[in-house]
Design an enzyme around this catalytic site. Structure first.
Site, short mmCIF file in Angstrom:
data_model
loop_
_atom_site.label_atom_id
_atom_site.label_comp_id
_atom_site.label_asym_id
_atom_site.label_seq_id
_atom_site.Cartn_x
_atom_site.Cartn_y
_atom_site.Cartn_z
N ASP A 126 0.83 -1.09 0.00
CA ASP A 126 0.12 0.15 0.00
C ASP A 126 1.01 1.16 -0.17
O ASP A 126 0.58 2.41 -0.56
CB ASP A 126 -1.01 0.10 1.19
CG ASP A 126 -0.53 -0.12 2.66
OD1 ASP A 126 1.04 -0.61 2.69
OD2 ASP A 126 -0.87 0.09 3.67
N SER A 171 2.35 -8.43 -1.56
CA SER A 171 2.44 -8.39 -0.39
C SER A 171 2.17 -9.55 0.24
O SER A 171 0.87 -10.11 0.21
CB SER A 171 1.34 -7.17 0.44
OG SER A 171 1.30 -7.44 1.81
N ASP A 173 1.57 -10.37 3.25
CA ASP A 173 0.37 -10.26 4.49
C ASP A 173 -0.94 -10.36 4.07
O ASP A 173 -1.63 -10.39 4.84
CB ASP A 173 0.75 -8.87 5.12
CG ASP A 173 2.08 -8.60 6.02
OD1 ASP A 173 2.70 -9.68 5.96
OD2 ASP A 173 2.51 -7.58 6.17
N GLU A 271 3.53 -11.57 14.47
CA GLU A 271 4.58 -10.62 15.00
C GLU A 271 3.86 -9.66 15.59
O GLU A 271 4.41 -8.84 16.69
CB GLU A 271 5.54 -10.33 14.23
CG GLU A 271 5.21 -9.74 13.02
CD GLU A 271 6.33 -9.45 11.78
OE1 GLU A 271 7.50 -9.19 12.35
OE2 GLU A 271 6.14 -9.12 10.85
N HIS A 305 12.26 -14.30 7.56
CA HIS A 305 12.08 -14.03 6.01
C HIS A 305 11.91 -15.19 5.14
O HIS A 305 11.96 -15.03 4.04
CB HIS A 305 13.31 -13.21 5.44
CG HIS A 305 13.19 -11.77 5.93
ND1 HIS A 305 13.29 -11.34 7.30
CD2 HIS A 305 12.93 -10.58 5.19
CE1 HIS A 305 13.15 -10.00 7.23
NE2 HIS A 305 12.65 -9.58 5.90
N ARG A 477 -14.00 -46.61 -6.45
CA ARG A 477 -14.99 -45.98 -7.43
C ARG A 477 -16.31 -46.84 -7.64
O ARG A 477 -17.03 -46.11 -8.59
CB ARG A 477 -14.31 -46.15 -8.80
CG ARG A 477 -12.91 -45.29 -9.04
CD ARG A 477 -12.28 -45.42 -10.45
NE ARG A 477 -11.01 -44.60 -10.33
CZ ARG A 477 -11.02 -43.26 -10.85
NH1 ARG A 477 -12.13 -42.68 -11.16
NH2 ARG A 477 -9.76 -42.69 -10.84
N GLU A 635 -4.27 -36.36 -20.71
CA GLU A 635 -3.98 -37.69 -21.07
C GLU A 635 -5.26 -38.21 -22.28
O GLU A 635 -5.00 -39.21 -22.74
CB GLU A 635 -4.07 -38.74 -19.93
CG GLU A 635 -5.49 -38.44 -19.06
CD GLU A 635 -5.47 -39.11 -17.47
OE1 GLU A 635 -4.65 -40.06 -17.34
OE2 GLU A 635 -6.35 -39.04 -17.03
N LEU A 668 1.80 -39.11 -9.20
CA LEU A 668 2.82 -38.03 -8.22
C LEU A 668 1.65 -37.15 -8.34
O LEU A 668 1.74 -36.22 -7.26
CB LEU A 668 3.72 -37.83 -8.75
CG LEU A 668 4.01 -36.77 -9.87
CD1 LEU A 668 3.83 -35.39 -9.66
CD2 LEU A 668 5.60 -37.03 -10.54
N GLN A 670 -1.60 -37.14 -7.75
CA GLN A 670 -2.63 -37.42 -6.81
C GLN A 670 -1.90 -37.72 -5.25
O GLN A 670 -2.71 -37.39 -4.64
CB GLN A 670 -3.19 -39.00 -6.75
CG GLN A 670 -4.24 -38.97 -8.15
CD GLN A 670 -4.94 -40.36 -7.88
OE1 GLN A 670 -4.67 -41.33 -7.19
NE2 GLN A 670 -5.60 -40.43 -9.21
#
Length: 787
Positions: A126, A171, A173, A271, A305, A477, A635, A668, A670
């Site tokens: 901002d 940002s 935050d 914080e 950080h 299923r 696929e 991978l 899933q």
């Protein structure tokens, strides 16, 4: 794809290809860095070049703007290649004292005019955006001053008499009011959840308590969402200080959790946390308190950080790319009379918000907090912040139900596993218990329901489920029509009055079969709700399915690595196959997130001519400095043009120019722990679904039993645009393609324009839908926005 651009007074967007001709625009990043800024810089640069404008990159934020010289460089298409996966900002960001003075801004104006730049895109927080607005309002006066000083001619001042600015909020935050999500927030949550998951395992080994301090000096968003997504025991945020005497409550609650067999406690603190009198609550104070009163082994971890670092998440990459494109459109459509705007996302639609309205409400929140009007501060943060806060309080700690209801609800998982399923089960079980219902869980889907694998479940049975991938209940299923009699028998035996089915296309299809069998079996005249959970995102009635965010991130991380492997070998094209059935969502969104050259999907039919054009496109690309390509293939996108076929075609056509490799990503996609988005989304869907079921149960309860056979007693819960909606499965049947297991209309197809534009295809933009201007006031912030 519906809708044509409404901007430019309905001008054909083809003319837009030249609308930028003669314009010069510059992009800078300012303030604290955030993951995703590079994706935004890339999108602004490429969209700018695409519409025929000159694009300049300003290095080192406002400092570079004031110093000029080498800090302002014209960009080419390739200047922003291969940066989408990098965290931080490649053009640098610096806090700048000089720009806060008029002399500094005078120098900045001079530097811009030298390059003929009158359009500025600012990516920052901002403070940075407010600075840009001051610069814009002073522009005319600054140019007059430059004329008086003889630095520029009258003619130059007239030619560049207006400065247009557009802001993108970067940002971590998420502290900018009016915008749903700011650039970097989702990635910061990824870092926090990775740390919490890692700490959880060591805390359990040693029975420790951890106090985690996350960023957010004035805004508790990161702390709040990470507490919700990790099921933390206690939370401190600046917007809602704890009641006096909180020390006793907290210690009592932590002690209770331990005595019930929990091996760890997690306390999350922003914080900027304060008490009712505005005095800071520090992580060390909390630690000392726990050690002194309870004697628990307690450690403090300050994330610092780390939260700003690392690669951007898929959400941030796609968000930034969309916002970058929209920012260029906003600059093209700006007139001296339009207010400076920020570009944001509302649900999955771009919107423009007047910059100063957002800044005003953001200041109002701070003022409310300073004046200890805390309830108001939470409301001003917007409806989704308030929702998060209320749901966290509901689920963190068991409160005895007011009274036992006579209702029982069974929960099952159906279809393939999807990340976030367990989060939904956990919140549904807990909210059901709060409402006084008997909660059952069913193992192995409809098949388990037919075999009587049904058990009652308590509050603590689902502890620790939030961060687990896959399906803890087990999933199959099998569809109900194969075992209808047995299902009905168990519904009767256990006196089940509502079913909550969490799963993919089979979950929706299964509930539809149960509804259609109501005529034969009275027992099926009960309340049913489907929570769509599938990596394919192919369930009608919702824009997003639970688990698709995790799958896109998994596919994206793999593609990042695949791309990197090519940086050593020159001239290589990778063909990557993704899952998704017939639905191209996964490959399209992954393609945008990794900057793919093409993504083949079933929804957009392609012919051999298109394939030829793609090969030629890659051949041209190999003549530049970027000598690698990435092509995604869903696929089931084409019966005959298989992954193998594409490999053969590309290899043969690219002979002597590039070589090819195949990667099939497979299962991978899933696996893995759910992303923060899916944990949060699953939690909220579970809560909303059970609250809806409770309402419906009360409505359908007559003469001592539940009897529901209206269409709206069996629904799919989903997120549409921005609102949570419940769509009857019988209505959705009309908009479903059952053969290909797809909704007939899909919102994400318009993202494919962006994919192609960013990959440098000469495409028509007539279908681009410009964002509309929306106002930000206290009233608009109070509207129910879904998530």
């Amino acid at each position: 794809m519906a809708g044509t651009g409404l901007g430019l007074a309905g001008l054909d967007l083809e003319k837009l290809r030249m609308a930028g001709a003669g314009l010069a625009l510059a992009v800078l990043t300012s303030g604290g860095d955030a993951q995703g800024m590079n994706a935004a810089v890339r999108a602004v640069t490429r969209m700018g070049i695409y519409v025929g404008a000159k694009v300049f990159l300003i290095y080192e934020g406002y400092e570079g703007l004031v110093e000029g010289g080498e800090n302002i460089k014209q960009a080419t298409w390739l200047s922003v290649s291969n940066i989408i996966q990098l965290g931080g900002t490649i053009i640098g960001s610096a806090r700048c004292k000089a720009f806060t003075t008029r002399e500094g801004r005078l120098q900045a104006a001079y530097n811009l005019v030298q390059h003929g730049i009158t359009n500025l895109c600012v990516i920052g927080g901002d403070g940075s955006l407010t600075g840009a607005n001051i610069f814009r309002t002073e522009w005319g006066g600054l140019l007059e001053e430059l004329v008086t000083e003889g630095k520029i001619t009258e003619e130059v001042a007239n030619r560049y008499c207006h400065l247009n600015i557009v802001g993108l909020v970067g940002s971590i935050d998420n502290d900018f009011c009016g915008t749903d999500m700011t650039i970097g927030t989702d990635s910061a949550l990824h870092r926090i959840m990775e740390v919490i998951d890692a700490i959880t395992t060591t805390a359990q080994s040693h029975q420790r308590t951890f106090v985690l301090e996350v960023m957010g000096r004035h805004c508790g968003y990161l702390a709040l969402v990470s507490a919700l997504a990790s099921g933390a025991d206690w939370l401190f945020i600046p917007e809602s200080p704890p009641e006096d005497g909180w020390e006793d409550f907290m210690c009592e609650r932590l002690g209770e959790a331990r005595s019930r067999g929990s091996r760890l406690n997690i306390i999350i603190i922003a914080e900027g946390a304060i008490d009712r009198n505005g005095k800071p609550i520090t992580s060390n104070y909390v630690k000392e308190l726990v050690v002194k009163r309870l004697g628990f082994d307690t450690r403090v971890t300050v994330l610092g950080h780390v939260q700003r670092g690392g690669t951007p998440s898929a959400f941030d990459r796609v968000l930034s790319s969309k916002m970058g494109m929209e920012a260029v459109m906003a600059l093209l459509e700006a007139t001296p009379d339009t207010p400076a705007c920020v570009v944001s996302l509302s649900g999955n639609q771009s919107v423009r918000l007047p910059l100063m309205e957002c800044v005003q409400v953001t200041k109002d929140v701070q003022k409310a907090m300073d004046e200890k009007r805390f309830d108001e501060a939470i409301q001003l943060r917007g409806r989704s912040f308030e929702n998060n806060w209320n749901i966290y309080k509901l689920l963190a700690h068991q409160k005895p139900a007011q009274e036992k209801s006579n209702f029982s609800i069974a929960i099952l998982n159906v279809g393939a596993p999807a990340a976030g399923m367990n989060a939904a089960v956990r919140s549904a079980v807990r909210i059901g218990i709060c409402q006084g219902h008997t909660m059952y869980v069913v193992n192995d889907g409809f098949e388990g329901l037919s075999k009587g694998k049904i058990q009652a479940v308590g509050w603590h049975d689902v502890a620790g489920w939030l961060g687990r991938g896959g399906s803890m209940l087990g999933t199959k299923r099998t569809l109900p029509k194969t075992c209808m009699e047995k299902i009905v028998e168990n519904v009767r035996k256990f006196n089940i009055q509502a079913l909550l089915v969490i799963g993919g296309f089979e979950a929706y299809e299964g509930v539809l079969q149960l509804v259609e069998a109501r005529g034969q079996y009275d027992e099926l005249c009960i309340i049913m709700c489907v929570i769509p959970a599938t990596i394919s995102n192919n369930v009608p009635g919702t824009d997003f399915s639970l688990g698709s965010d995790t799958a896109v991130n998994a596919a994206m991380e793999s593609c990042d690595r695949i791309k990197q492997s090519a940086s050593g070998t020159k001239r290589r094209v990778f063909i990557v196959e993704t899952m998704g059935g017939y639905c191209g969502y996964l490959s399209t969104v992954t393609g945008i997130a990794v900057g793919a050259d093409a993504a083949y999907v079933y929804e957009e039919p392609f012919t051999i001519h298109d394939l030829k054009a793609n090969v030629e496109h890659l051949t041209d690309k190999m003549k530049t400095d970027i000598q690698r390509g990435l092509v995604l293939r869903n696929e089931k996108c084409h019966e005959h043009y298989t992954t193998e076929f594409l490999y053969n075609l590309y290899s043969s056509e690219g002979k002597g120019i590039f070589d090819c490799r195949i990667n099939v990503l497979g299962h991978l996609q899933q696996g893995g722990a759910p992303t923060p988005f899916d944990r949060n989304y699953g939690t909220k869907l579970g809560v909303k679904a059970v609250l809806w079921i409770s309402e419906k149960l009360k409505e359908a309860y007559r003469k001592g039993r539940v009897f529901a056979n209206s269409a709206d007693s069996a629904c799919v819960i989903g997120l549409k645009r921005k609102a949570v909606s419940f769509s009857p499965v019988t209505e959705l049947k009309k908009v479903t393609d059952f053969e290909h297991r797809l909704p007939k209309e899909q919102w994400w197809l318009h993202l494919r324009l962006m994919l192609k534009m960013l990959a440098h295809y000469q495409i028509s933009l007539t279908e681009y839908v410009s964002g509309t201007m929306e106002h930000v006031t206290r009233r608009t912030l109070s509207i129910e926005k879904g998530f």
